[in-house]
Design a protein around this motif. Sequence first.
Motif, short mmCIF file in Angstrom:
data_model
loop_
_atom_site.label_atom_id
_atom_site.label_comp_id
_atom_site.label_asym_id
_atom_site.label_seq_id
_atom_site.Cartn_x
_atom_site.Cartn_y
_atom_site.Cartn_z
N TYR A 246 -28.23 -30.37 42.82
CA TYR A 246 -26.87 -29.97 42.48
C TYR A 246 -26.18 -29.22 43.62
O TYR A 246 -24.97 -29.06 43.61
N ALA A 247 -26.96 -28.75 44.58
CA ALA A 247 -26.39 -27.96 45.67
C ALA A 247 -26.55 -28.63 47.03
O ALA A 247 -25.62 -28.68 47.82
N TYR A 248 -27.75 -29.15 47.32
CA TYR A 248 -28.05 -29.69 48.65
C TYR A 248 -28.57 -31.11 48.50
O TYR A 248 -29.71 -31.34 48.06
N SER A 249 -27.74 -32.07 48.88
CA SER A 249 -28.08 -33.47 48.61
C SER A 249 -27.09 -34.39 49.30
O SER A 249 -26.11 -33.94 49.90
N ARG A 250 -27.38 -35.70 49.21
CA ARG A 250 -26.43 -36.74 49.60
C ARG A 250 -25.74 -37.25 48.34
O ARG A 250 -26.32 -37.27 47.27
N GLU A 251 -24.49 -37.70 48.53
CA GLU A 251 -23.73 -38.19 47.38
C GLU A 251 -23.04 -39.49 47.77
O GLU A 251 -22.32 -39.55 48.77
N TYR A 252 -23.25 -40.53 46.97
CA TYR A 252 -22.60 -41.82 47.15
C TYR A 252 -21.71 -42.05 45.93
O TYR A 252 -22.20 -42.06 44.80
N THR A 253 -20.42 -42.25 46.14
CA THR A 253 -19.48 -42.31 45.02
C THR A 253 -18.54 -43.51 45.16
O THR A 253 -18.02 -43.78 46.25
N ALA A 254 -18.32 -44.21 44.05
CA ALA A 254 -17.32 -45.28 43.97
C ALA A 254 -16.45 -45.02 42.75
O ALA A 254 -16.97 -44.75 41.66
N MET A 255 -15.11 -45.09 42.92
CA MET A 255 -14.18 -44.71 41.85
C MET A 255 -12.98 -45.65 41.84
O MET A 255 -12.67 -46.28 42.85
N PHE A 256 -12.29 -45.69 40.69
CA PHE A 256 -11.10 -46.53 40.59
C PHE A 256 -10.07 -45.88 39.68
O PHE A 256 -10.39 -45.13 38.76
N ASN A 257 -8.80 -46.20 39.94
CA ASN A 257 -7.66 -45.93 39.07
C ASN A 257 -6.97 -47.26 38.79
O ASN A 257 -6.75 -48.05 39.71
N LEU A 258 -6.64 -47.50 37.53
CA LEU A 258 -5.91 -48.72 37.15
C LEU A 258 -4.62 -48.29 36.46
O LEU A 258 -4.65 -47.57 35.47
N PHE A 259 -3.49 -48.72 37.00
CA PHE A 259 -2.18 -48.29 36.52
C PHE A 259 -1.56 -49.39 35.65
O PHE A 259 -1.20 -50.47 36.16
N LEU A 260 -1.44 -49.12 34.35
CA LEU A 260 -0.93 -50.11 33.41
C LEU A 260 0.24 -49.52 32.62
O LEU A 260 0.11 -49.17 31.45
N GLY A 261 1.38 -49.39 33.27
CA GLY A 261 2.56 -48.83 32.62
C GLY A 261 2.33 -47.39 32.21
O GLY A 261 2.09 -46.53 33.05
N GLN A 262 2.38 -47.13 30.90
CA GLN A 262 2.18 -45.78 30.40
C GLN A 262 0.71 -45.35 30.42
O GLN A 262 0.41 -44.18 30.19
N PHE A 263 -0.19 -46.29 30.71
CA PHE A 263 -1.62 -45.99 30.66
C PHE A 263 -2.23 -45.98 32.06
O PHE A 263 -1.88 -46.81 32.91
N LYS A 264 -3.14 -45.03 32.26
CA LYS A 264 -3.93 -44.99 33.48
C LYS A 264 -5.40 -44.96 33.08
O LYS A 264 -5.84 -44.07 32.36
N VAL A 265 -6.15 -45.96 33.54
CA VAL A 265 -7.58 -46.05 33.26
C VAL A 265 -8.34 -45.61 34.52
O VAL A 265 -8.05 -46.10 35.62
N GLN A 266 -9.32 -44.71 34.35
CA GLN A 266 -10.03 -44.16 35.50
C GLN A 266 -11.54 -44.19 35.25
O GLN A 266 -12.00 -44.08 34.10
N GLY A 267 -12.29 -44.34 36.32
CA GLY A 267 -13.74 -44.32 36.19
C GLY A 267 -14.41 -44.08 37.52
O GLY A 267 -13.80 -44.21 38.59
#
Length: 386
Positions: A246-267
């Motif tokens: 949790y303090a000392y490590s490597r981190e690999y991250t993949a993320m997305f935002n999807l914009f659908l009018g009034q809705f935003k889907v994130q993951g």
Amino acid sequence: MMKKLLLAAAVLPTFSAAAQAQSSVTLYGRIDAGLEYMNGVPTGVGPNGATGSSSRFRAESGDWGTSLWGIKGTEDLGGGNRAVFKLENGFNAMNGAAQGNLFNRWATVGMANDQFGTLLLGRMLFISNGVWDFDPFGQSNWSSASLVRGRNWPQSSNNISYQSPKVAGFDFYGQYSLSNAMSWNGNGTTAQGRQAGAQITYTVPLFQVRGLYDEIRNPNNGSLGGAYNPLNGANGLNQANGNGAYAYSREYTAMFNLFLGQFKVQGGYQAIRTSGMAFQLPGQPTTLDHEWGGVTWQATPAAALIGAVYHVNGNNGAGNATIYSIGGSYNVSKRTLFDLQIATVQNSKGANYGLNANNYGTAASTDNPLRGHSQTGVYAGIQHSF
């Protein structure tokens, strides 16, 4: 001679006004305060940690977003170049106490150019904070930092960073933080080990994706792990940071935002890895897999409703946990909003993750629930920006 003096006096204010127009200094900030209820709060002291649990009701600052204030400025140097600086501190709105150093979040100076990008030196939020843009709750107190015990929101000193301009939808951001020790990665003589990271973001009107890699090294030995000395018992654990992955490590991250009018889907998905740890404690993981997803519905220009799920799984008996959260905000003006969040964390038999980004351990002081127990909270507050 008198005519020349009068001409100079008339022209001088014009040049002064032009010089002032080329530079600017801005004072800004945010104050976040509210009331919080939480159950599953640990109590008691025993040989294996907390012995019981209870509920708690308290006034709290920064649950929806850190209370902070800062000063930033820019000076036009000509040719498209600007000198820039930023100073920022976090504080507790309930008692007025500052967080750490005077400017614990940002203390940077550098150069910016719209064509070539921005280069900064100093103290800044670490690159792992790039999760913020892809977290449904924007890294509120109960969100993507909780199940990795704050791994997503540290600060970084001795830093050099570069932000590129956007080209064909792509932009690049990188950081490199020196340990300032004789050993490149850190050898126990300085407060921080070497840190580094890079992220690439692609943005179009319909969606946005980001890939991020970073590493934070243990200042005691430069390793990617949080070893401790068992001969010193709990003191040794605290000295060398028992937070491990949790303090000392490597981190690999993949993320997305999807914009659908009034809705935003994130993951997003994060793989957190260490190089192993000496004297590893039971339940202290060397690897973590963390994922989340959520939806924001902008029901009106002022009102937003949010639902999100966060999950983590750790090895070495750390177990797994899931946070379920709903909430939202209502802007009563451009600068002021009311906020509400309801969340619960469900732990597997051996896990003791809390809603807050608590340190590893079972002591009551960590605020973690008892192993295998759940924790539920409700927060309502007000936030004003200036």
